[in-house]
Design a protein around this motif. Structure first.
Motif, PDB file in Angstrom:
ATOM      1  N   UNK A   1       0.817  -1.211   0.000  1.00 36.87           N
ATOM      2  CA  UNK A   1       0.000   0.000   0.000  1.00 36.87           C
ATOM      3  C   UNK A   1       0.850   1.260   0.000  1.00 36.87           C
ATOM      4  N   UNK A   2       2.146   1.125  -0.279  1.00 40.71           N
ATOM      5  CA  UNK A   2       3.014   2.283  -0.360  1.00 40.71           C
ATOM      6  C   UNK A   2       2.859   2.915  -1.737  1.00 40.71           C
ATOM      7  N   UNK A   3       2.730   4.210  -1.761  1.00 41.42           N
ATOM      8  CA  UNK A   3       2.595   4.920  -3.023  1.00 41.42           C
ATOM      9  C   UNK A   3       3.754   5.884  -3.154  1.00 41.42           C
ATOM     10  N   UNK A   4       4.358   5.894  -4.319  1.00 43.26           N
ATOM     11  CA  UNK A   4       5.472   6.793  -4.549  1.00 43.26           C
ATOM     12  C   UNK A   4       4.981   8.076  -5.216  1.00 43.26           C
ATOM     13  N   UNK A   5       5.912   8.913  -5.603  1.00 47.25           N
ATOM     14  CA  UNK A   5       5.592  10.220  -6.159  1.00 47.25           C
ATOM     15  C   UNK A   5       4.715  10.111  -7.403  1.00 47.25           C
TER      16      UNK A   5
ATOM     17  N   UNK B   1      -5.187   7.211  -4.540  1.00 48.71           N
ATOM     18  CA  UNK B   1      -4.147   6.356  -5.125  1.00 48.71           C
ATOM     19  C   UNK B   1      -4.519   4.863  -5.131  1.00 48.71           C
ATOM     20  N   UNK B   2      -5.359   4.439  -4.209  1.00 50.46           N
ATOM     21  CA  UNK B   2      -5.806   3.044  -4.165  1.00 50.46           C
ATOM     22  C   UNK B   2      -6.466   2.652  -5.488  1.00 50.46           C
TER      23      UNK B   2
ATOM     24  N   UNK C   1       6.555  21.102  -1.929  1.00 49.25           N
ATOM     25  CA  UNK C   1       7.779  20.373  -2.235  1.00 49.25           C
ATOM     26  C   UNK C   1       7.660  18.944  -1.708  1.00 49.25           C
ATOM     27  N   UNK C   2       8.185  18.024  -2.475  1.00 50.33           N
ATOM     28  CA  UNK C   2       8.182  16.631  -2.037  1.00 50.33           C
ATOM     29  C   UNK C   2       9.133  16.484  -0.860  1.00 50.33           C
TER      30      UNK C   2
END
Length: 170
Positions: A3-7, A20-21, A168-169
């Motif tokens: 369930x990790x989402x990146x940029x 995002x899911x 900013x990320x």
């Protein structure tokens, strides 16, 4: 299940206004599917093969291949999709994501909504409270604005060009 989402996932989902899911869900709703197609294309451009992309999004290689092809077709013929693609790519290149209060920290750079001349202002977060945060302008050091934490807006009543729309990320 991962369930990790990146940029890429975060920016694509926010620009397409989905969770995002939904990028990894079984849904075929158009908005989620189009966002997924763009995510496939971006992953492919990063050098991931269709098998690896399929594993990430719970799809088979053929579905990924068709999605990448569909993203290219949509970008060519659908103005709204093309504009979303351009927004996603610009944000990824700049290391910025759409405003999200959970990602905001003191010291992060933030960008305002473009004004009538198309100019967006940059600043840095200097203070965060339970309901507001303060931004110091990069262009005018010493000039501070206070924004609503939940929305990034300068004023809860009006949308202004000084509303924060990107951060900013971390």
């Amino acid at each position: 299940m991962n369930t990790q989402y990146d940029l890429i996932d975060i920016v694509v989902a926010r620009v397409f206004d989905i969770d995002p899911v939904m990028l990894r869900a079984e849904t075929r709703k158009e908005r989620a599917a189009f966002a997924r197609f763009l995510a496939f294309r971006l992953r492919s451009e990063q050098g991931l093969d269709n098998s690896a992309i399929g594993l990430l999004y719970h799809r088979d290689q053929e579905t990924v291949r068709r999605g990448i092809r569909k993203a290219a077709e949509l970008e060519r013929y659908d103005k709204g999709f093309r504009e979303r693609c351009q927004s996603v790519i610009r944000m990824l290149n700049e290391g910025m994501i759409p405003y999200d209060p959970s990602k905001l920290s003191v010291g992060h750079a933030v960008r305002t909504r473009p004004d009538s001349a198309g100019v967006a202002r940059l600043g840095t977060v200097t203070k965060i409270t339970e309901e507001t945060f303060t931004v110091e302008s990069f262009e005018n050091p010493g000039y501070h604005t206070t924004h609503q934490l939940d929305t990034g807006r300068l004023s809860p009543q009006f949308e202004t060009s000084l509303d924060i729309v990107l951060i900013q990320v971390p």
